[in-house]
Design a protein around this motif. Structure first.
Motif, PDB file in Angstrom:
ATOM      1  N   SER A  75      12.363   5.843 -10.009  1.00 33.42           N
ATOM      2  CA  SER A  75      13.269   4.708 -10.056  1.00 33.42           C
ATOM      3  C   SER A  75      12.398   3.930  -8.799  1.00 33.42           C
ATOM      4  CB  SER A  75      14.020   5.116  -9.837  1.00 33.42           C
ATOM      5  OG  SER A  75      15.013   5.557  -8.971  1.00 33.42           O
ATOM      6  N   ILE A  76      12.992   2.582  -9.050  1.00 33.15           N
ATOM      7  CA  ILE A  76      12.765   1.526  -7.734  1.00 33.15           C
ATOM      8  C   ILE A  76      13.704   1.968  -6.502  1.00 33.15           C
ATOM      9  CG2 ILE A  76      13.021  -0.439  -6.490  1.00 33.15           C
ATOM     10  CD1 ILE A  76      12.496  -2.256  -9.524  1.00 33.15           C
ATOM     11  N   ARG A  77      15.044   2.913  -7.275  1.00 33.85           N
ATOM     12  CA  ARG A  77      16.085   3.765  -5.928  1.00 33.85           C
ATOM     13  C   ARG A  77      15.096   4.654  -5.149  1.00 33.85           C
ATOM     14  NH1 ARG A  77      18.706   2.191  -2.881  1.00 33.85           N
ATOM     15  NH2 ARG A  77      20.731   0.871  -4.009  1.00 33.85           N
ATOM     16  N   GLU A  78      14.143   5.587  -6.090  1.00 29.89           N
ATOM     17  CA  GLU A  78      13.723   6.073  -5.305  1.00 29.89           C
ATOM     18  C   GLU A  78      11.982   6.099  -4.275  1.00 29.89           C
ATOM     19  OE1 GLU A  78      14.813   9.296  -8.839  1.00 29.89           O
ATOM     20  OE2 GLU A  78      12.363   8.670  -9.390  1.00 29.89           O
ATOM     21  N   ILE A  98       0.834  -0.934   0.366  1.00 30.84           N
ATOM     22  CA  ILE A  98      -0.682  -0.159   0.487  1.00 30.84           C
ATOM     23  C   ILE A  98       0.903   1.423  -0.262  1.00 30.84           C
ATOM     24  CG2 ILE A  98      -1.560   1.327   1.304  1.00 30.84           C
ATOM     25  CD1 ILE A  98      -2.144  -1.273   2.463  1.00 30.84           C
ATOM     26  N   ARG A  99       2.157   1.006   0.691  1.00 30.87           N
ATOM     27  CA  ARG A  99       2.969   2.279   1.055  1.00 30.87           C
ATOM     28  C   ARG A  99       3.418   2.803  -0.783  1.00 30.87           C
ATOM     29  NH1 ARG A  99       6.283   0.227   5.405  1.00 30.87           N
ATOM     30  NH2 ARG A  99       7.981   1.697   5.112  1.00 30.87           N
ATOM     31  N   ILE A 100       4.271   1.238  -0.892  1.00 31.03           N
ATOM     32  CA  ILE A 100       4.475   1.594  -2.316  1.00 31.03           C
ATOM     33  C   ILE A 100       4.232   2.334  -3.256  1.00 31.03           C
ATOM     34  CG2 ILE A 100       5.705   0.308  -4.364  1.00 31.03           C
ATOM     35  CD1 ILE A 100       6.885  -1.503  -2.331  1.00 31.03           C
ATOM     36  N   ALA A 101       2.432   1.932  -3.182  1.00 27.73           N
ATOM     37  CA  ALA A 101       1.633   2.555  -4.212  1.00 27.73           C
ATOM     38  C   ALA A 101       1.434   3.638  -4.191  1.00 27.73           C
ATOM     39  CB  ALA A 101      -0.030   1.022  -4.353  1.00 27.73           C
ATOM     40  N   ARG A 102       1.082   4.027  -3.150  1.00 23.61           N
ATOM     41  CA  ARG A 102       0.798   5.410  -2.471  1.00 23.61           C
ATOM     42  C   ARG A 102       1.613   6.521  -2.909  1.00 23.61           C
ATOM     43  NH1 ARG A 102      -0.364   5.032   2.077  1.00 23.61           N
ATOM     44  NH2 ARG A 102      -2.404   4.772   2.016  1.00 23.61           N
ATOM     45  N   ALA A 103       3.974   5.405  -2.992  1.00 24.14           N
ATOM     46  CA  ALA A 103       5.089   6.095  -3.178  1.00 24.14           C
ATOM     47  C   ALA A 103       4.861   6.840  -4.768  1.00 24.14           C
ATOM     48  CB  ALA A 103       5.742   6.071  -2.581  1.00 24.14           C
ATOM     49  N   ILE A 104       4.785   5.427  -5.467  1.00 24.79           N
ATOM     50  CA  ILE A 104       5.109   5.253  -6.578  1.00 24.79           C
ATOM     51  C   ILE A 104       3.781   6.294  -6.895  1.00 24.79           C
ATOM     52  CG2 ILE A 104       3.682   4.387  -8.852  1.00 24.79           C
ATOM     53  CD1 ILE A 104       4.816   1.706  -7.593  1.00 24.79           C
ATOM     54  N   ARG A 105       2.333   6.611  -6.981  1.00 24.07           N
ATOM     55  CA  ARG A 105       1.309   8.073  -7.663  1.00 24.07           C
ATOM     56  C   ARG A 105       1.955   9.501  -6.976  1.00 24.07           C
ATOM     57  NH1 ARG A 105      -4.058   4.520  -5.663  1.00 24.07           N
ATOM     58  NH2 ARG A 105      -4.029   4.178  -7.426  1.00 24.07           N
ATOM     59  N   ARG A 133      13.528  -1.482 -19.445  1.00 23.44           N
ATOM     60  CA  ARG A 133      12.590  -0.467 -18.581  1.00 23.44           C
ATOM     61  C   ARG A 133      12.677   0.485 -17.113  1.00 23.44           C
ATOM     62  NH1 ARG A 133       9.047   3.315 -22.786  1.00 23.44           N
ATOM     63  NH2 ARG A 133       9.959   5.647 -22.086  1.00 23.44           N
ATOM     64  N   SER A 134      13.830   1.250 -16.667  1.00 23.43           N
ATOM     65  CA  SER A 134      13.297   2.033 -16.403  1.00 23.43           C
ATOM     66  C   SER A 134      12.157   2.820 -15.772  1.00 23.43           C
ATOM     67  CB  SER A 134      14.685   2.139 -15.456  1.00 23.43           C
ATOM     68  OG  SER A 134      15.683   3.860 -16.413  1.00 23.43           O
ATOM     69  N   ARG A 135      12.248   3.379 -14.666  1.00 26.03           N
ATOM     70  CA  ARG A 135      10.639   4.699 -14.395  1.00 26.03           C
ATOM     71  C   ARG A 135      10.217   3.993 -15.357  1.00 26.03           C
ATOM     72  NH1 ARG A 135      12.965   9.317 -11.964  1.00 26.03           N
ATOM     73  NH2 ARG A 135      15.053   9.195 -11.760  1.00 26.03           N
ATOM     74  N   SER A 136       9.372   2.902 -15.326  1.00 27.92           N
ATOM     75  CA  SER A 136       8.218   1.975 -15.975  1.00 27.92           C
ATOM     76  C   SER A 136       7.102   1.852 -15.149  1.00 27.92           C
ATOM     77  CB  SER A 136       8.679   1.646 -16.718  1.00 27.92           C
ATOM     78  OG  SER A 136       8.925   0.483 -16.525  1.00 27.92           O
ATOM     79  N   TYR A 137       7.158   1.819 -13.611  1.00 25.15           N
ATOM     80  CA  TYR A 137       5.874   1.398 -13.146  1.00 25.15           C
ATOM     81  C   TYR A 137       4.912   2.524 -12.921  1.00 25.15           C
ATOM     82  CZ  TYR A 137       8.623  -2.833 -11.578  1.00 25.15           C
ATOM     83  OH  TYR A 137       9.157  -4.064 -11.369  1.00 25.15           O
ATOM     84  N   GLN A 138       3.784   2.079 -13.545  1.00 22.34           N
ATOM     85  CA  GLN A 138       2.552   2.872 -12.488  1.00 22.34           C
ATOM     86  C   GLN A 138       1.489   2.004 -11.697  1.00 22.34           C
ATOM     87  OE1 GLN A 138       1.840   3.390 -16.882  1.00 22.34           O
ATOM     88  NE2 GLN A 138       2.814   5.378 -17.130  1.00 22.34           N
ATOM     89  N   VAL A 139       0.660   2.068 -11.466  1.00 23.65           N
ATOM     90  CA  VAL A 139      -0.149   2.002 -10.723  1.00 23.65           C
ATOM     91  C   VAL A 139      -1.654   1.776 -11.454  1.00 23.65           C
ATOM     92  CG1 VAL A 139      -1.855   2.429  -8.418  1.00 23.65           C
ATOM     93  CG2 VAL A 139       0.694   3.059  -8.489  1.00 23.65           C
ATOM     94  N   LEU A 140      -1.743   0.590 -11.601  1.00 18.70           N
ATOM     95  CA  LEU A 140      -3.251   0.548 -12.238  1.00 18.70           C
ATOM     96  C   LEU A 140      -4.787   1.153 -11.979  1.00 18.70           C
ATOM     97  CD1 LEU A 140      -2.275  -2.547 -13.909  1.00 18.70           C
ATOM     98  CD2 LEU A 140      -2.188  -0.185 -15.464  1.00 18.70           C
ATOM     99  N   SER A 188      14.247  -1.673   1.573  1.00 21.03           N
ATOM    100  CA  SER A 188      15.840  -1.598   0.641  1.00 21.03           C
ATOM    101  C   SER A 188      15.146  -2.009  -1.025  1.00 21.03           C
ATOM    102  CB  SER A 188      16.718  -2.578   0.877  1.00 21.03           C
ATOM    103  OG  SER A 188      15.634  -4.120   0.422  1.00 21.03           O
ATOM    104  N   ALA A 189      15.781  -1.456  -1.443  1.00 20.95           N
ATOM    105  CA  ALA A 189      16.087  -1.440  -3.256  1.00 20.95           C
ATOM    106  C   ALA A 189      15.028  -3.383  -3.660  1.00 20.95           C
ATOM    107  CB  ALA A 189      16.469  -0.992  -4.260  1.00 20.95           C
ATOM    108  N   SER A 190      15.760  -4.222  -2.936  1.00 17.74           N
ATOM    109  CA  SER A 190      15.417  -5.228  -3.143  1.00 17.74           C
ATOM    110  C   SER A 190      14.042  -5.866  -3.057  1.00 17.74           C
ATOM    111  CB  SER A 190      15.948  -6.387  -2.670  1.00 17.74           C
ATOM    112  OG  SER A 190      16.540  -6.616  -1.211  1.00 17.74           O
ATOM    113  N   THR A 191      13.655  -4.937  -1.361  1.00 16.34           N
ATOM    114  CA  THR A 191      12.688  -5.617  -0.733  1.00 16.34           C
ATOM    115  C   THR A 191      11.152  -5.069  -1.737  1.00 16.34           C
ATOM    116  OG1 THR A 191      13.201  -5.465   1.178  1.00 16.34           O
ATOM    117  CG2 THR A 191      11.164  -5.142   1.216  1.00 16.34           C
ATOM    118  N   VAL A 192      11.663  -3.543  -1.523  1.00 15.90           N
ATOM    119  CA  VAL A 192      10.200  -3.609  -2.985  1.00 15.90           C
ATOM    120  C   VAL A 192      10.257  -3.783  -4.079  1.00 15.90           C
ATOM    121  CG1 VAL A 192      10.274  -0.877  -4.519  1.00 15.90           C
ATOM    122  CG2 VAL A 192      10.797  -0.838  -2.196  1.00 15.90           C
ATOM    123  N   ALA A 193      11.222  -3.806  -4.858  1.00 18.30           N
ATOM    124  CA  ALA A 193      10.655  -5.257  -6.101  1.00 18.30           C
ATOM    125  C   ALA A 193      10.549  -6.198  -6.517  1.00 18.30           C
ATOM    126  CB  ALA A 193      12.767  -5.144  -6.810  1.00 18.30           C
TER     127      ALA A 193
END
Length: 71
Positions: free
Chosen positions: A29-32, A11-18, A63-70, A40-45
């Motif tokens: 990016s995953i790091r951001e 839930i926190r990751i989806a909110r952060a992406i948005r 492709r980096s920077r391509s994650y989007q919440v649907l 950690s980046a590996s946990t987020v991945a």
């Protein structure tokens, strides 16, 4: 977004992406994302792969920077 089957970190990751996408105008990016949710980046991945299997996020392979919440 339906939180019924998402873990709290997801839930926190989806909110952060948005939020990061809205503020920057492009996906983070995953790091951001990791820096934003303090994981950690590996946990987020790991969580992003699970969220993709559930249809919560999408991304373009290799492709980096391509994650989007649907949802």
């Amino acid at each position: 977004m339906t939180a019924g089957y998402l873990a709290h970190p997801q839930i926190r990751i989806a909110r952060a992406i948005r939020e990061l996408t809205d503020s920057a105008g492009y996906p983070p990016s995953i790091r951001e994302i990791a820096d934003e949710v303090r994981l950690s980046a590996s946990t987020v991945a790991y969580h992003l792969r699970a969220m993709e299997r559930h249809g919560i996020v999408t991304h373009t392979p290799r492709r980096s920077r391509s994650y989007q919440v649907l949802q």
